[in-house]
Design a protein around this motif. Structure first.
Motif, PDB file in Angstrom:
ATOM      1  N   ARG A 285      -2.735-119.681 -43.991  1.00 11.32           N
ATOM      2  CA  ARG A 285      -2.452-118.375 -44.122  1.00 11.32           C
ATOM      3  C   ARG A 285      -1.837-118.093 -45.740  1.00 11.32           C
ATOM      4  O   ARG A 285      -1.055-119.129 -46.103  1.00 11.32           O
ATOM      5  CB  ARG A 285      -1.464-117.802 -43.154  1.00 11.32           C
ATOM      6  N   GLU A 286      -1.581-116.860 -46.098  1.00  8.86           N
ATOM      7  CA  GLU A 286      -0.984-116.555 -47.345  1.00  8.86           C
ATOM      8  C   GLU A 286       0.024-115.693 -47.448  1.00  8.86           C
ATOM      9  O   GLU A 286       0.436-114.976 -48.178  1.00  8.86           O
ATOM     10  CB  GLU A 286      -1.909-116.209 -48.348  1.00  8.86           C
ATOM     11  N   TRP A 287       0.443-115.781 -46.174  1.00  3.05           N
ATOM     12  CA  TRP A 287       1.965-114.663 -45.609  1.00  3.05           C
ATOM     13  C   TRP A 287       2.942-115.132 -46.536  1.00  3.05           C
ATOM     14  O   TRP A 287       3.632-114.056 -46.840  1.00  3.05           O
ATOM     15  CB  TRP A 287       2.013-114.588 -44.280  1.00  3.05           C
ATOM     16  N   GLY A 288       3.269-116.174 -46.622  1.00  2.00           N
ATOM     17  CA  GLY A 288       4.657-116.373 -47.284  1.00  2.00           C
ATOM     18  C   GLY A 288       5.681-116.413 -46.193  1.00  2.00           C
ATOM     19  O   GLY A 288       6.323-117.753 -45.632  1.00  2.00           O
ATOM     20  N   ALA A 289       5.734-115.230 -45.614  1.00  2.00           N
ATOM     21  CA  ALA A 289       6.776-115.067 -44.416  1.00  2.00           C
ATOM     22  C   ALA A 289       6.152-113.917 -44.020  1.00  2.00           C
ATOM     23  O   ALA A 289       5.675-113.066 -44.565  1.00  2.00           O
ATOM     24  CB  ALA A 289       8.291-115.084 -44.947  1.00  2.00           C
ATOM     25  N   LEU A 290       6.878-113.564 -42.707  1.00  5.00           N
ATOM     26  CA  LEU A 290       6.415-112.428 -42.162  1.00  5.00           C
ATOM     27  C   LEU A 290       8.091-111.641 -42.045  1.00  5.00           C
ATOM     28  O   LEU A 290       9.013-112.398 -41.928  1.00  5.00           O
ATOM     29  CB  LEU A 290       6.100-112.552 -40.626  1.00  5.00           C
ATOM     30  N   CYS A 304       2.967-120.265 -42.104  1.00  5.65           N
ATOM     31  CA  CYS A 304       3.225-118.799 -42.735  1.00  5.65           C
ATOM     32  C   CYS A 304       2.340-119.086 -44.102  1.00  5.65           C
ATOM     33  O   CYS A 304       1.920-118.242 -44.863  1.00  5.65           O
ATOM     34  CB  CYS A 304       4.372-118.403 -43.156  1.00  5.65           C
ATOM     35  N   LEU A 305       1.966-120.357 -44.587  1.00  7.95           N
ATOM     36  CA  LEU A 305       1.389-120.767 -45.737  1.00  7.95           C
ATOM     37  C   LEU A 305       0.420-122.059 -45.696  1.00  7.95           C
ATOM     38  O   LEU A 305      -0.545-121.786 -44.817  1.00  7.95           O
ATOM     39  CB  LEU A 305       2.573-121.271 -46.858  1.00  7.95           C
ATOM     40  N   SER A 306       0.660-123.042 -46.041  1.00  7.40           N
ATOM     41  CA  SER A 306      -0.349-124.257 -46.201  1.00  7.40           C
ATOM     42  C   SER A 306      -0.452-125.022 -45.173  1.00  7.40           C
ATOM     43  O   SER A 306      -1.071-125.920 -45.089  1.00  7.40           O
ATOM     44  CB  SER A 306      -0.097-124.730 -47.645  1.00  7.40           C
ATOM     45  N   GLY A 307       0.732-125.075 -44.348  1.00  2.51           N
ATOM     46  CA  GLY A 307       0.758-125.943 -43.289  1.00  2.51           C
ATOM     47  C   GLY A 307       1.438-127.272 -43.554  1.00  2.51           C
ATOM     48  O   GLY A 307       1.604-128.352 -42.877  1.00  2.51           O
ATOM     49  N   ARG A 308       1.929-127.301 -44.905  1.00  3.91           N
ATOM     50  CA  ARG A 308       2.369-128.386 -45.333  1.00  3.91           C
ATOM     51  C   ARG A 308       4.164-128.282 -45.613  1.00  3.91           C
ATOM     52  O   ARG A 308       4.476-127.429 -45.572  1.00  3.91           O
ATOM     53  CB  ARG A 308       1.866-129.007 -46.877  1.00  3.91           C
ATOM     54  N   VAL A 309       4.652-129.611 -45.775  1.00  2.00           N
ATOM     55  CA  VAL A 309       6.278-129.582 -46.186  1.00  2.00           C
ATOM     56  C   VAL A 309       6.458-128.555 -47.304  1.00  2.00           C
ATOM     57  O   VAL A 309       7.376-127.534 -47.084  1.00  2.00           O
ATOM     58  CB  VAL A 309       6.567-131.034 -46.387  1.00  2.00           C
ATOM     59  N   GLU A 310       5.626-128.567 -48.359  1.00  2.00           N
ATOM     60  CA  GLU A 310       5.932-127.751 -49.368  1.00  2.00           C
ATOM     61  C   GLU A 310       5.710-126.252 -48.925  1.00  2.00           C
ATOM     62  O   GLU A 310       6.630-125.587 -49.318  1.00  2.00           O
ATOM     63  CB  GLU A 310       4.921-127.993 -50.420  1.00  2.00           C
ATOM     64  N   GLY A 311       4.876-126.007 -48.010  1.00  2.00           N
ATOM     65  CA  GLY A 311       4.501-124.617 -47.449  1.00  2.00           C
ATOM     66  C   GLY A 311       5.582-124.375 -46.570  1.00  2.00           C
ATOM     67  O   GLY A 311       6.078-123.000 -46.651  1.00  2.00           O
ATOM     68  N   ALA A 312       6.332-125.138 -45.743  1.00  2.00           N
ATOM     69  CA  ALA A 312       7.529-124.651 -45.255  1.00  2.00           C
ATOM     70  C   ALA A 312       8.643-124.349 -45.828  1.00  2.00           C
ATOM     71  O   ALA A 312       9.256-123.453 -45.740  1.00  2.00           O
ATOM     72  CB  ALA A 312       7.851-125.886 -44.209  1.00  2.00           C
ATOM     73  N   TRP A 313       8.677-125.379 -47.104  1.00  2.00           N
ATOM     74  CA  TRP A 313      10.002-124.815 -47.761  1.00  2.00           C
ATOM     75  C   TRP A 313       9.859-123.576 -48.741  1.00  2.00           C
ATOM     76  O   TRP A 313      10.803-122.923 -48.926  1.00  2.00           O
ATOM     77  CB  TRP A 313      10.185-125.965 -49.050  1.00  2.00           C
TER      78      TRP A 313
END
Length: 328
Positions: A285-290, A304-313
Motif C-alpha cells: 500500500r502507499e498509505w504511509g500511516a492511517l 501501510c507501505l512496502s511490507g519491508r523493514v524500511e516500510g515499517a520504520w
C-alpha cells in the motif's frame, strides 16, 4: 500533568514512532504482547546460539532510512552482511551475486529494537484487547482485564488483523486495516555438529516448499560452534500446513533442504520451528500511516507501505509526524 501517548506494538514501526515522539518531548508508554521488543525483528536465544527467525536482513533505499541505518551502524547495532548468495530453480543451484547492500542487527537482529527501546517505558507480556474512549481520554484494556490510561492519543503498531480488532472506535480505519491480508511463514532452524559442505550462505528458492535459507554464522558477530541454518517456507506452503505439528514441519522442510543440496544430510543436533502467523502483507500500500487525528487514533506498520523493514520504520515516522502536526 501531561497525559501520555500510548503505543501498542514494540516492533520497528512502533519504536520508530516512539523514539521520534519521545525525542520531541512527549511522554510515551509502550505495550507489547511479547516478552520483549522486536516483533518480526526479534531473535530467539537457543542452545544453538541466538537465531534470527523472522526478518533475515533488510535494505535501505529511502534517504531518511539510509541516514537512520548509518546512525544504527555508528551505535554498533547493525553491520553489512555480504553472503555468498545462490538461487535454486528447476532443481539447479546457481550463484546469484548482486549489488544490494544487506544489513543485519549485531550480534543479533533484536539488537536494533533493543537499542531503539532504550529507556522508554514499556509494558511487556501485556496483550491489549480493547482501545476505548472515556469522557476525555483513551484507555486500554489488556487480556488480564486490567485497564491502562488515561492517554491523550493512541498509536497502534501491530499487524493488520490485530490492528483491526483494536479499531472498534474508528470504523473507517478498521475497514482499511481489515482489507489487508497478511500471509504466514513457517520458519525452522537446523544445527549441525559438522559444517555442511557447501559454500552457500544465503539462497533464494523457487519450485520448493522453501522460499529462503541462510547460514546463520555467515552473518557478522554471530558466535556459534554449530553450523546453524534458518529456513523459511513459502507463504503458500505455510498456509497449506498452518496447523501441522512442529515436528512434521521440521521433517518436511529438512527434507526439502536435503533435496536442494542433493545431499544425504547428517541428522541435525538441534531443531526449532516457529510459525509467523502474520509474516508479511500480501501486496503493498502507499498509505504511509492511517490516521483519525480528531479522534487521536493512528495506525502504522510495514503493511501501510512496502511490507519491508524500511516500510515499517517509515510508517512509524509518518504516524508520529501526523500526530505532532495535529497537536501543533
Amino acid at each position: 500533568m501531561t497525559v501520555p501517548i500510548a503505543i501498542i506494538g514494540a516492533g520497528i514501526a512502533g519504536l520508530s514512532a516512539a523514539r521520534t515522539l519521545y525525542d520531541a518531548g512527549y511522554p510515551i508508554e509502550l505495550f507489547d504482547k511479547s516478552h520483549g521488543s522486536g516483533g518480526r525483528m526479534s531473535s530467539k536465544r537457543t542452545d544453538a546460539g541466538a537465531l534470527d527467525l523472522g526478518a533475515q536482513y533488510f535494505t535501505a533505499r529511502d534517504r531518511r532510512f539510509v541516514k537512520e541505518v548509518q546512525r544504527w551502524q555508528g551505535e554498533g547495532w547493525v553491520a553489512e552482511w555480504n553472503p555468498q548468495l545462490y538461487n535454486f530453480q528447476n532443481g539447479q543451484l546457481s550463484l546469484s551475486p548482486d549489488e544490494q547492500t544487506r544489513w543485519v542487527g549485531t550480534p543479533r537482529m533484536s539488537s536494533i529494537t533493543r537499542g531503539l527501546l532504550g529507556r522508554l517505558q514499556a509494558h511487556f507480556s501485556c496483550r491489549i484487547t480493547e482501545v476505548f474512549r472515556g469522557e476525555q481520554h483513551w484507555h486500554l484494556q489488556d487480556a488480564e482485564g486490567f485497564t491502562h490510561g488515561p492517554f491523550s492519543q493512541v498509536i497502534i503498531a501491530t499487524p493488520a488483523p490485530q490492528a483491526t480488532a483494536l479499531l472498534a472506535a474508528a470504523p473507517k480505519l478498521a475497514g482499511a486495516a481489515a482489507g489487508v491480508q497478511m500471509e504466514p511463514t513457517w520458519a525452522i532452524a537446523l544445527a549441525f555438529d559438522t559444517a555442511l559442505e557447501t559454500p552457500m550462505e544465503g539462497c533464494f528458492v523457487q519450485d520448493s516448499p522453501l522460499d529462503w535459507l541462510a547460514r546463520n554464522r555467515s552473518k557478522p558477530a554471530r558466535d556459534s560452534q554449530l553450523d546453524t541454518w534458518v529456513l523459511h517456507a513459502t507463504s503458500a506452503w505455510s498456509k497449506q500446513y498452518l496447523d501441522l505439528p512442529k515436528e512434521a514441519v521440521i521433517e518436511q522442510l529438512h527434507g526439502a533442504f536435503a533435496e536442494l543440496l542433493h545431499d544425504s544430510m547428517p541428522a541435525p543436533v538441534f531443531t526449532l520451528a516457529h510459525r509467523w502467523l502474520y509474516a508479511r502483507p500480501a501486496g503493498s500500500r502507499e498509505w504511509g500511516a492511517l490516521a483519525d487525528a480528531d479522534l487521536g487514533l493512528y495506525v502504522c506498520g510495514d503493511w501501510c507501505l512496502s511490507g519491508r523493514v524500511e516500510g515499517a520504520w517509515l510508517s512509524g515516522q509518518e504516524a508520529s509526524r501526523r500526530l505532532m502536526e495535529h497537536l501543533g
